[in-house]
Design a protein around this motif. Structure first.
Motif, PDB file in Angstrom:
ATOM      1  N   LEU A  77     -12.759  -0.341  -2.474  1.00 36.31           N
ATOM      2  CA  LEU A  77     -11.615  -1.132  -2.006  1.00 36.31           C
ATOM      3  C   LEU A  77     -10.313  -0.685  -2.671  1.00 36.31           C
ATOM      4  CD1 LEU A  77     -13.208  -4.696  -1.821  1.00 36.31           C
ATOM      5  CD2 LEU A  77     -12.717  -3.131   0.061  1.00 36.31           C
ATOM      6  N   LEU A  78     -10.361  -0.352  -3.975  1.00 35.84           N
ATOM      7  CA  LEU A  78      -9.136   0.117  -4.629  1.00 35.84           C
ATOM      8  C   LEU A  78      -8.704   1.463  -4.058  1.00 35.84           C
ATOM      9  CD1 LEU A  78      -7.048  -0.650  -6.834  1.00 35.84           C
ATOM     10  CD2 LEU A  78      -8.288   0.857  -8.370  1.00 35.84           C
ATOM     11  N   GLY A  79      -9.681   2.321  -3.735  1.00 34.03           N
ATOM     12  CA  GLY A  79      -9.365   3.582  -3.067  1.00 34.03           C
ATOM     13  C   GLY A  79      -8.643   3.337  -1.748  1.00 34.03           C
ATOM     14  N   MET A  80      -9.147   2.358  -0.974  1.00 31.84           N
ATOM     15  CA  MET A  80      -8.525   2.042   0.317  1.00 31.84           C
ATOM     16  C   MET A  80      -7.093   1.551   0.139  1.00 31.84           C
ATOM     17  SD  MET A  80     -11.738   0.301   2.293  1.00 31.84           S
ATOM     18  CE  MET A  80     -10.944   0.018   3.855  1.00 31.84           C
ATOM     19  N   LEU A  81      -6.875   0.656  -0.845  1.00 29.89           N
ATOM     20  CA  LEU A  81      -5.512   0.158  -1.111  1.00 29.89           C
ATOM     21  C   LEU A  81      -4.588   1.302  -1.508  1.00 29.89           C
ATOM     22  CD1 LEU A  81      -5.881  -3.132  -3.205  1.00 29.89           C
ATOM     23  CD2 LEU A  81      -5.184  -2.909  -0.829  1.00 29.89           C
ATOM     24  N   THR A  82      -5.115   2.256  -2.334  1.00 27.89           N
ATOM     25  CA  THR A  82      -4.305   3.382  -2.791  1.00 27.89           C
ATOM     26  C   THR A  82      -3.937   4.288  -1.620  1.00 27.89           C
ATOM     27  OG1 THR A  82      -5.510   3.269  -4.876  1.00 27.89           O
ATOM     28  CG2 THR A  82      -4.209   5.247  -4.496  1.00 27.89           C
ATOM     29  N   GLY A  83      -4.927   4.600  -0.764  1.00 26.44           N
ATOM     30  CA  GLY A  83      -4.669   5.472   0.382  1.00 26.44           C
ATOM     31  C   GLY A  83      -3.742   4.832   1.403  1.00 26.44           C
ATOM     32  N   TRP A  84      -3.856   3.524   1.520  1.00 27.72           N
ATOM     33  CA  TRP A  84      -3.059   2.780   2.488  1.00 27.72           C
ATOM     34  C   TRP A  84      -1.601   2.668   2.045  1.00 27.72           C
ATOM     35  CZ3 TRP A  84      -4.245  -2.990   4.142  1.00 27.72           C
ATOM     36  CH2 TRP A  84      -3.609  -3.235   5.358  1.00 27.72           C
ATOM     37  N   GLN A  85      -1.371   2.833   0.719  1.00 29.26           N
ATOM     38  CA  GLN A  85      -0.024   2.728   0.126  1.00 29.26           C
ATOM     39  C   GLN A  85       0.638   1.398   0.461  1.00 29.26           C
ATOM     40  OE1 GLN A  85       1.658   6.551   1.467  1.00 29.26           O
ATOM     41  NE2 GLN A  85       1.495   7.198  -0.663  1.00 29.26           N
ATOM     42  N   VAL A  86      -0.009   0.308   0.024  1.00 32.44           N
ATOM     43  CA  VAL A  86       0.542  -1.027   0.248  1.00 32.44           C
ATOM     44  C   VAL A  86       1.767  -1.240  -0.657  1.00 32.44           C
ATOM     45  CG1 VAL A  86      -1.632  -2.060   0.991  1.00 32.44           C
ATOM     46  CG2 VAL A  86      -1.082  -1.992  -1.434  1.00 32.44           C
ATOM     47  N   ALA A  87       2.536  -2.292  -0.368  1.00 33.83           N
ATOM     48  CA  ALA A  87       3.743  -2.593  -1.145  1.00 33.83           C
ATOM     49  C   ALA A  87       3.386  -2.826  -2.618  1.00 33.83           C
ATOM     50  CB  ALA A  87       4.432  -3.833  -0.570  1.00 33.83           C
ATOM     51  N   HIS A  88       4.373  -2.580  -3.506  1.00 34.02           N
ATOM     52  CA  HIS A  88       4.117  -2.608  -4.949  1.00 34.02           C
ATOM     53  C   HIS A  88       3.551  -3.946  -5.422  1.00 34.02           C
ATOM     54  CE1 HIS A  88       4.426  -1.687  -9.149  1.00 34.02           C
ATOM     55  NE2 HIS A  88       5.209  -2.732  -9.341  1.00 34.02           N
ATOM     56  N   ALA A  89       4.184  -5.053  -5.000  1.00 33.95           N
ATOM     57  CA  ALA A  89       3.722  -6.366  -5.449  1.00 33.95           C
ATOM     58  C   ALA A  89       2.295  -6.644  -4.964  1.00 33.95           C
ATOM     59  CB  ALA A  89       4.663  -7.461  -4.951  1.00 33.95           C
ATOM     60  N   MET A  90       1.989  -6.193  -3.743  1.00 32.15           N
ATOM     61  CA  MET A  90       0.651  -6.359  -3.185  1.00 32.15           C
ATOM     62  C   MET A  90      -0.355  -5.557  -3.988  1.00 32.15           C
ATOM     63  SD  MET A  90      -0.346  -8.174  -0.809  1.00 32.15           S
ATOM     64  CE  MET A  90      -0.822  -8.420   0.875  1.00 32.15           C
ATOM     65  N   MET A  91       0.047  -4.339  -4.396  1.00 30.41           N
ATOM     66  CA  MET A  91      -0.836  -3.482  -5.193  1.00 30.41           C
ATOM     67  C   MET A  91      -1.109  -4.125  -6.552  1.00 30.41           C
ATOM     68  SD  MET A  91      -2.483  -0.745  -4.793  1.00 30.41           S
ATOM     69  CE  MET A  91      -3.494   0.314  -5.790  1.00 30.41           C
ATOM     70  N   VAL A  92      -0.086  -4.732  -7.160  1.00 28.67           N
ATOM     71  CA  VAL A  92      -0.271  -5.382  -8.468  1.00 28.67           C
ATOM     72  C   VAL A  92      -1.222  -6.570  -8.323  1.00 28.67           C
ATOM     73  CG1 VAL A  92       0.885  -6.689 -10.298  1.00 28.67           C
ATOM     74  CG2 VAL A  92       1.927  -4.607  -9.426  1.00 28.67           C
ATOM     75  N   LEU A  93      -1.022  -7.387  -7.284  1.00 31.79           N
ATOM     76  CA  LEU A  93      -1.866  -8.562  -7.089  1.00 31.79           C
ATOM     77  C   LEU A  93      -3.305  -8.176  -6.744  1.00 31.79           C
ATOM     78  CD1 LEU A  93      -2.114 -11.700  -6.745  1.00 31.79           C
ATOM     79  CD2 LEU A  93      -1.621 -11.342  -4.333  1.00 31.79           C
ATOM     80  N   LEU A  94      -3.470  -7.319  -5.719  1.00 35.67           N
ATOM     81  CA  LEU A  94      -4.824  -7.007  -5.228  1.00 35.67           C
ATOM     82  C   LEU A  94      -5.490  -5.886  -6.020  1.00 35.67           C
ATOM     83  CD1 LEU A  94      -4.268  -7.176  -1.349  1.00 35.67           C
ATOM     84  CD2 LEU A  94      -5.218  -8.936  -2.855  1.00 35.67           C
ATOM     85  N   GLY A  95      -4.735  -4.838  -6.344  1.00 39.12           N
ATOM     86  CA  GLY A  95      -5.318  -3.685  -7.033  1.00 39.12           C
ATOM     87  C   GLY A  95      -5.502  -3.931  -8.515  1.00 39.12           C
ATOM     88  N   THR A  96      -4.370  -4.020  -9.230  1.00 43.35           N
ATOM     89  CA  THR A  96      -4.438  -4.261 -10.672  1.00 43.35           C
ATOM     90  C   THR A  96      -5.110  -5.602 -10.965  1.00 43.35           C
ATOM     91  OG1 THR A  96      -2.313  -3.134 -10.796  1.00 43.35           O
ATOM     92  CG2 THR A  96      -3.069  -4.221 -12.795  1.00 43.35           C
ATOM     93  N   GLY A  97      -4.762  -6.617 -10.177  1.00 43.21           N
ATOM     94  CA  GLY A  97      -5.286  -7.959 -10.429  1.00 43.21           C
ATOM     95  C   GLY A  97      -6.700  -8.157  -9.944  1.00 43.21           C
ATOM     96  N   VAL A  98      -6.858  -8.423  -8.647  1.00 45.77           N
ATOM     97  CA  VAL A  98      -8.169  -8.833  -8.113  1.00 45.77           C
ATOM     98  C   VAL A  98      -9.241  -7.767  -8.367  1.00 45.77           C
ATOM     99  CG1 VAL A  98      -9.437  -9.429  -6.026  1.00 45.77           C
ATOM    100  CG2 VAL A  98      -7.152 -10.345  -6.371  1.00 45.77           C
ATOM    101  N   LEU A  99      -8.988  -6.511  -7.949  1.00 48.67           N
ATOM    102  CA  LEU A  99     -10.044  -5.497  -8.073  1.00 48.67           C
ATOM    103  C   LEU A  99     -10.232  -5.055  -9.523  1.00 48.67           C
ATOM    104  CD1 LEU A  99      -9.322  -3.498  -4.830  1.00 48.67           C
ATOM    105  CD2 LEU A  99     -11.183  -5.111  -5.262  1.00 48.67           C
ATOM    106  N   GLY A 100      -9.131  -5.004 -10.292  1.00 43.15           N
ATOM    107  CA  GLY A 100      -9.245  -4.688 -11.713  1.00 43.15           C
ATOM    108  C   GLY A 100     -10.056  -5.741 -12.456  1.00 43.15           C
ATOM    109  N   GLY A 101      -9.853  -7.008 -12.081  1.00 42.02           N
ATOM    110  CA  GLY A 101     -10.601  -8.088 -12.718  1.00 42.02           C
ATOM    111  C   GLY A 101     -12.017  -8.205 -12.194  1.00 42.02           C
ATOM    112  N   PHE A 102     -12.220  -7.825 -10.935  1.00 41.75           N
ATOM    113  CA  PHE A 102     -13.552  -7.869 -10.311  1.00 41.75           C
ATOM    114  C   PHE A 102     -14.462  -6.818 -10.948  1.00 41.75           C
ATOM    115  CE2 PHE A 102     -16.322  -6.693  -6.560  1.00 41.75           C
ATOM    116  CZ  PHE A 102     -17.051  -7.871  -6.531  1.00 41.75           C
TER     117      PHE A 102
END
Lengths: 122, 148
Positions: free
Chosen positions: A46-71
């Protein structure tokens, strides 16, 4: 502000890890640390998908760094490897390590590819 | 009647423990996750090498292993605090997904030296830090019980 966003995401991700690892352990048992493996694999994809998709910075912090990093978790993975060697289950320790890392890399790569496909197909 | 009460209290107690674990995980994971973000901001990747992730994961490996075996210390706390700190705080502080994606990014940029050293430092360093945590907790935190 952004740190708080990452914190909220991480709280949700860690709770998801706790609940899903209890569920996987109940279904499949504890002979092999399969719950952590599946969690880390899914999070890498899922983090790979978010990275490839190049979502907005705040979205990346919430979902990537936050949710997936914590998961996903590295400390539990490493502790499980060490405890397998502590029980002299060397083959299982080595295969758990290799399967986790190689599988995580393949899934992260696949995720980046899928994310890029999805972002150009929009 | 007494049996009925005991049964109910026991059930209530277990329910409370599950809720306490989840609340504790939420609180500690908030701290762990924002701490990881903060370290990532204060330690940007130098020459494309993700130092922040290395430091976060190695510190977390030692801390989780130590906490898991420091029974002499954790026995004094409610178990929800230990669960929250370990699974929530340290679990959310460290990250596997960022490790995987960063390695893939360096692979696509064909920085093979960085890929090799990142994998080696994280994997071997992580195992050494976890082992050090287990060893030191067993050595220092489990001294024999003094009987009166």
């Amino acid at each position: 502000m952004m740190a708080g966003l990452a914190g909220v995401g991480a709280a949700l991700g860690a709770l998801g890890r706790y609940v899903s690892s209890q569920l996987v352990t109940k279904l499949l048992g504890t002979r092999w640390p399969v719950a952590t493996l599946l969690i880390n694999w899914l999070g890498s994809l899922l983090l790979g998908m978010l990275t490839g998709w190049q979502v907005a910075h705040a979205m990346m912090v919430l979902l990537g760094t936050g949710v997936l990093g914590g998961f996903t978790t590295y400390s539990t993975f490493s502790h499980e490897v060490v405890m397998l060697t502590d029980q002299r289950r060397w083959g299982m320790a080595l295969s758990y390590l290799l399967v986790s890392v190689i599988g995580g890399l393949v899934l992260a790569g696949l995720g980046v590819y899928l994310g890029m496909r999805f972002s150009t197909g929009r | 009647m007494a049996v009925f009460f005991c049964y109910n209290e026991k059930m209530l107690f277990e329910e409370d423990l599950v809720v306490a674990n989840k609340l504790s995980i939420l609180i500690f994971a908030f701290i762990g996750g924002s701490g990881r973000y903060w370290i990532g901001q204060s330690l940007p990747a130098t020459m494309g090498f993700p130092w922040a992730t290395v430091i976060v994961n190695l510190l977390g490996c030692f801390a989780l292993a130590w906490l898991s075996h420091a029974k002499r210390l954790t026995a004094h706390w409610p178990s929800a605090v230990t669960v929250g700190m370990g699974i929530g705080g340290i679990g959310a502080f460290t990250t596997f997904s960022t490790f995987s994606v960063e390695t893939v990014r360096m692979m696509t940029q064909q920085q093979w030296g960085a890929v090799g050293s990142y994998l080696a430092v994280t994997l071997i360093g992580g195992i050494l830090c976890s082992a050090l945590g287990v060893w030191s907790a067993r050595k220092w935190a489990t001294f024999p019980v003094i009987e009166k």
